[in-house]
Motif scaffolding. Structure first.
Motif: not given
Length: 341
Positions: A19-22, A61-64, A78-82
């Motif tokens: 989240a800090a990167q975002l 899992l966000t792409l920039a 984007l993000y990954v959720w099981p």
């Protein structure tokens, strides 16, 4: 921040995993959002970051994408959720409570970003199993790129009924007649007043919205979508941010000084051409249902959108009959699904 290892492409792609990167990306994200002519308020960091902080669960899992000068040219949050079966679902931020979930791209970079998204997801295939990307409009570069991918599937989604405001006579006469009846009924018990919340009034209006929405759904034996503390916290954080950017419309109807209906709407950025207003959620006092305060406030919201020069009033997803009584017509929406292997 890590760079994905893959053959050279026109844009450099990076992966954001916390989240800090975002959060650090917010100024550039805001600039990119304003530059994308297809972007809606739902893709703004003012909406999506509060959603992630309070509602989102899983791993980012966000792409920039950046151009040769280092400027942000594309973003796929984007993000990954099981899930319960252990499948790692790859979702866009905002899923379930958000409409218009598309990637952002600068004009001229849309096709490159869309094609490269599939290539980057292939590089990252060990981190996810199934991509589920709903709320895609016809003509989306992402859907065009999916047509050439062997594992991508595009499915019909729930339509978005949209009322065109740039042509006279769009609202049916029967609905206008019903509004006159409702106003006459209300006039017999007290004076009506309409308002749009300013910055200081936002917390009280959100509380009233939650209370009125809950009253209506309690009668149906259901909690309503605003019952969860996480959802309310997300709106409490996002609403002032959206208001500061000119994107929030919290419309209020009062009868003899008592708040009897609240409508939460969003609007495209003030500088955007061909702007739309978006009807997100509302609540009204069921004790006053005989003069339909929800309908009266909705009529006010539509009038306000027209007065601001909006060309469309978007009811968002769902084919509820009341939307068509206002003259709305379906805008087709689609869902993109992709397996990692």
């Amino acid at each position: 921040m890590s760079t994905v290892s893959s053959p050279p492409r026109l844009l450099e792609a990076q992966v954001l995993t916390d989240a800090a990167q975002l959060q650090r990306l917010v100024p550039e994200w805001e600039e990119l959002w304003r530059a994308d002519p297809r972007a809606t308020p739902f893709q703004s960091p003012r909406w999506l970051l509060p959603w992630w902080r309070h509602i989102g669960r899983g791993a980012l899992l966000t792409l920039a994408w950046r151009d040769a000068q280092g400027a942000l040219a594309g973003l796929a949050p984007l993000y990954v959720w099981p899930d319960a079966d252990g499948r790692r679902q790859l979702f866009p931020l905002g899923i379930a409570t958000t409409d218009y979930l598309d990637v952002l791209a600068r004009p001229g970079s849309e096709e490159v970003v869309a094609r490269d998204l599939f290539a980057r997801l292939h590089d990252l295939h060990e981190r996810w199993d199934v991509l589920h990307f709903p709320q895609q409009r016809a003509g989306s570069p992402l859907l065009a790129a999916a047509a050439a991918h062997p594992r991508a599937h595009v499915l019909a989604g729930e339509p978005n009924p949209v009322l065109a405001l740039d042509a006279p006579g769009r609202i049916p006469r029967s609905t206008l007649a019903n509004l006159r009846t409702c106003r006459n009924r209300a006039a017999g018990i007290g004076s009506l007043s309409f308002a749009t919340a300013n910055a200081q009034e936002i917390p009280a209006c959100l509380d009233a919205l939650q209370r009125l929405h809950a009253q209506r759904w309690t009668q149906r034996g259901e909690p309503g979508v605003l019952a969860g503390t996480a959802v309310r916290a997300a709106h409490s954080e996002s609403a002032p941010l959206l208001h500061a950017a000119g994107l929030l419309r919290l419309h209020v109807l009062r009868l003899a000084g008592e708040t009897v209906a609240v409508l939460h709407a969003l609007a495209d950025a003030p500088q955007r051409a061909a702007r739309s207003h978006y009807y997100y959620i509302s609540g009204f006092d069921p004790g006053h249902a005989f003069f339909s305060p929800g309908s009266l406030l909705l009529a006010h919201a539509i009038e306000q959108a027209q007065g601001e020069g909006a060309v469309a009033f978007d009811f968002l997803r769902g084919a509820e009959p009341y939307k068509y009584r206002w003259g709305a017509a379906d805008r087709p929406m689609f869902t993109l699904r992709l397996a990692s292997r």
